[in-house]
Design an enzyme around this catalytic site. Structure first.
Site, PDB file in Angstrom:
ATOM      1  CE1 TYR A 142      52.752 -16.410   5.157  1.00 17.63           C
ATOM      2  CE2 TYR A 142      54.063 -17.571   3.545  1.00 17.63           C
ATOM      3  CZ  TYR A 142      53.019 -17.540   4.442  1.00 17.63           C
ATOM      4  OH  TYR A 142      52.252 -18.665   4.623  1.00 17.63           O
ATOM      5  CE  LYS A 193      37.445 -15.681   1.479  1.00 13.41           C
ATOM      6  NZ  LYS A 193      36.489 -16.778   1.385  1.00 13.41           N
ATOM      7  CG  ASP A 225      36.334 -20.013   0.471  1.00 11.14           C
ATOM      8  OD1 ASP A 225      36.707 -19.598  -0.649  1.00 11.14           O
ATOM      9  OD2 ASP A 225      35.325 -19.568   1.043  1.00 11.14           O
ATOM     10  CG  ASP A 249      53.156 -21.772   2.946  1.00  9.02           C
ATOM     11  OD1 ASP A 249      53.633 -22.897   2.708  1.00  9.02           O
ATOM     12  OD2 ASP A 249      53.423 -21.124   3.975  1.00  9.02           O
ATOM     13  CG  ASP A 253      52.655 -27.939   2.472  1.00 13.65           C
ATOM     14  OD1 ASP A 253      53.528 -27.946   1.563  1.00 13.65           O
ATOM     15  OD2 ASP A 253      52.915 -27.794   3.676  1.00 13.65           O
TER      16      ASP A 253
END
Ligand code: NAD
Length: 359
Positions: A142, A193, A225, A249, A253
């Site tokens: 970001y 990852k 994943d 992020d 959620d």
């Protein structure tokens, strides 16, 4: 007598309604435990845009810097949706995080026994889930450079973002995560990852090295994943999760939604020193603003997180959390968590019930 200066940022929509409840609850617990709160209110978000043209006026940031903790409600709403990106209420949030150096975001996802049936997953999968997601907040994709939409030599445009973490950025979020895990069940899962991304290989190496300083914490690693699958398949295997900005992020959620009730979820954002910001996960809920329908519990539990993680007042935090559980045990519910046979309360009445439950 302990004395704390708290900056209140009620913001927009349901913000002022739920903030009023949290302040009443803090005042009551303060009386009980001889903690004095000095509250100062400041403008932020759409309310600040209307008054000053700026979602985070300089005076607001200054007031936050000069306080022991910041309690934020929610910002934004349709009224400001048509403004250009860099002038929208949400910009105020980014400015606040950057201005206070808040690099760690703590989001608990706990299934309260009274609300197991609010989850979209089966009772046996979610019962007893108690997860803390520690997300890096000021680095990663970001913020990495270069970023932008550029014209390529072929004539077509290319969108570019860069995922980057330095060793020191990984170490400081890693420390927050190990310390958090220590206060809980001493299990930490780092999510990355690293089978595909070099930035994740560095992340995994540093977190593994750091674990030598925390021999009492059991460290595991998962690819993102797989972590997403495991969160839905068997969420009880997790205690504390640490991950970067982008993965955090998404996973925070997903973890939050295991609980099925957005009006119940608090969060904390912490820096290396200085005041932290404590706020509900939900937004300003413009669809129910001003109707006394909002669930104030996420705001009240954010105040409890402020006491525990921002002011080191665990007893006060515990009392508030117990009062919330008691009210739910009594069958009191706001509309968003209502089920058959329970007592439907408005935002104010829920606040009165929580204050009463404090004794
Ligand atoms: P939202 O969280 O505001 O609302 C989503 C749904 O959940 C709505 O139906 C709402 O009524 C309900 N809801 C949320 N909080 C509730 C509560 N405490 N009690 C009862 N019901 C509740 O998300 P949204 O509708 O996507 O966004 C609305 C505005 O909030 C937008 O302007 C958005 O940018 C902003 N927003 C702000 C924050 C923040 O301040 N940190 C976070 C998310 C969204």
């Amino acid at each position: 007598m302990a004395h704390y200066r708290i900056t209140l940022l009620p913001g927009d929509g349901i913000g002022p309604e739920i903030m009023a409840v949290a302040v009443d609850v803090l005042k009551r617990v303060g009386q009980q435990l001889e903690i004095q709160f000095e509250f100062q209110e400041a403008l932020m978000g759409g309310a600040a845009i209307d008054a000053t043209g700026n979602p985070l006026p300089a005076e607001t940031l200054e007031a936050c810097r000069n306080s022991d903790a910041v309690l934020l409600a929610a910002i934004g709403g349709t009224k400001w949706d048509s403004l250009p990106n860099d002038q929208r209420p949400e910009r105020g949030l980014l400015g606040l995080r950057a201005g206070l150096g808040l690099f760690a975001n703590l989001r608990p996802a706990q299934i309260l026994p009274q609300l197991v049936d609010a989850s979209t997953l089966k009772r046996e999968v979610v019962e007893g889930v108690d997860i803390m997601v520690v997300r890096e907040l000021t680095g990663g994709i970001y913020f990495g450079q270069p970023r932008g939409i550029f014209a390529a030599e072929t004539g077509e445009k290319r969108g570019v973002n860069t995922m980057v973490y330095s060793e020191s950025e990984i170490d400081r979020i890693g420390r927050v995560a190990f310390e958090t895990a220590r206060k809980r069940s001493k299990r930490l899962c780092s999510v990355d990852k690293s089978n595909v991304l070099e930035v994740s290989q560095l992340w995994r190496d540093r977190i593994t090295q750091l674990s030598q300083e925390y021999p009492d914490v059991e460290l595991s690693h998962l690819y993102v994943d797989n972590a997403a699958m495991q969160l839905l398949r068997y969420p009880k295997q997790f205690d504390t999760i640490v991950t970067g900005n982008l993965f955090g992020d998404i996973l925070s959620d997903a973890a939050a939604m295991l609980t099925g009730s957005i009006g119940m979820l608090p969060s904390a954002s912490l820096g290396a020193s200085g005041p932290g910001v404590f706020e509900p996960v939900h937004g300003s809920a413009p669809d129910i603003a001003g109707q006394d329908k909002a669930n104030p519990i996420a705001q009240v539990l954010s105040a409890a997180m402020m006491l525990r993680y921002g002011l080191n007042e665990p007893e006060a935090a515990h009392r508030i959390e117990q009062a919330v559980l008691k009210v739910l045990d009594q069958g009191d519910r706001t509309g968003d968590i209502m089920s058959a046979g329970m007592n439907l309360l408005g935002c104010r009445a829920m606040g009165v019930a929580i204050v009463k439950a404090l004794g």
